[in-house]
Design a protein around this motif. Structure first.
Motif, PDB file in Angstrom:
ATOM      1  N   PRO A 124       0.780  -0.993   0.000  1.00 27.67           N
ATOM      2  CA  PRO A 124       0.035   0.047   0.059  1.00 27.67           C
ATOM      3  C   PRO A 124       0.761   1.270   0.078  1.00 27.67           C
ATOM      4  CG  PRO A 124      -0.085  -1.114   2.102  1.00 27.67           C
ATOM      5  CD  PRO A 124       0.689  -2.220   1.205  1.00 27.67           C
ATOM      6  N   ALA A 125       0.357   2.405  -0.432  1.00 27.66           N
ATOM      7  CA  ALA A 125       0.921   3.708  -0.681  1.00 27.66           C
ATOM      8  C   ALA A 125       1.102   4.122   0.920  1.00 27.66           C
ATOM      9  CB  ALA A 125       0.369   4.523  -1.571  1.00 27.66           C
ATOM     10  N   VAL A 126       2.398   4.707   1.192  1.00 26.06           N
ATOM     11  CA  VAL A 126       2.377   5.055   2.357  1.00 26.06           C
ATOM     12  C   VAL A 126       2.810   6.499   2.205  1.00 26.06           C
ATOM     13  CG1 VAL A 126       3.989   5.055   4.564  1.00 26.06           C
ATOM     14  CG2 VAL A 126       3.438   3.198   3.291  1.00 26.06           C
ATOM     15  N   PRO A 127       1.898   7.591   2.665  1.00 24.42           N
ATOM     16  CA  PRO A 127       2.289   9.074   2.746  1.00 24.42           C
ATOM     17  C   PRO A 127       3.516   9.431   3.399  1.00 24.42           C
ATOM     18  CG  PRO A 127      -0.048   8.752   3.388  1.00 24.42           C
ATOM     19  CD  PRO A 127       0.583   7.280   3.338  1.00 24.42           C
ATOM     20  N   MET A 128       4.274  10.248   2.717  1.00 25.07           N
ATOM     21  CA  MET A 128       5.593  10.551   3.259  1.00 25.07           C
ATOM     22  C   MET A 128       5.609  11.801   3.722  1.00 25.07           C
ATOM     23  SD  MET A 128       7.277   7.743   3.313  1.00 25.07           S
ATOM     24  CE  MET A 128       8.644   8.262   3.643  1.00 25.07           C
ATOM     25  N   PRO A 129       5.848  12.203   4.922  1.00 20.85           N
ATOM     26  CA  PRO A 129       5.965  13.626   5.546  1.00 20.85           C
ATOM     27  C   PRO A 129       6.875  14.424   4.597  1.00 20.85           C
ATOM     28  CG  PRO A 129       6.708  11.995   7.097  1.00 20.85           C
ATOM     29  CD  PRO A 129       6.476  11.134   6.065  1.00 20.85           C
TER      30      PRO A 129
END
Length: 137
Positions: free
Chosen positions: A111-116
């Motif tokens: 799954p896509a993991v939003p990056m800070p």
């Protein structure tokens, strides 16, 4: 068969040497990921360094991907057609605790993991452990 192997190597800009063709042929026959030791055992006489360099070339050119399955041994599997081995292309891997095999699950994407902000994703891995259908009987 040889022409297909050569075409696959050339499509990734890999010069088709005899060792590269042999390693690719072995990888295409596998149903699970293989280690450097597995490949070395498949040859009567083989230089471990040459096999390793072949795998590194394949990995750099996006023909294979490396799997860290928690055993401490790097395993390799062929990439799907069209894969560029970017984080968004990565699929889930399954490690069977019974037979100790590692399988690619290409239809199950990580799954896509939003990056800070100020973080840049380079790679992603997701490993599921359990028992395959042969070991869970």
């Amino acid at each position: 068969m040889l022409e297909e192997l050569e075409t696959r190597l050339k499509s990734r800009r890999i010069r088709p040497t005899a060792m590269r063709l042999l390693v690719l042929e072995i990888l295409q026959k596998q149903t699970a990921a293989v280690s450097l030791q597995d490949l070395e055992a498949a040859f009567v006489k083989a230089d471990k360094v040459t096999i390793y360099r072949t795998l590194k070339t394949f990995e750099e050119k996006g023909l294979v991907h490396c799997i860290e399955d928690g055993t401490g041994i790097r395993k390799y599997a062929l990439c799907e057609e069209g894969c560029v081995c970017a984080p968004e292309d990565v699929h889930v891997h399954f490690y069977c605790k019974g037979c100790k095999e590692t399988y690619c699950l290409p239809t199950s994407k990580v799954p896509a993991v939003p990056m800070p902000e100020r973080f840049r994703k380079v790679e992603a891995n997701l490993l599921v452990q359990g028992f395959c259908s042969l070991c869970d009987g």
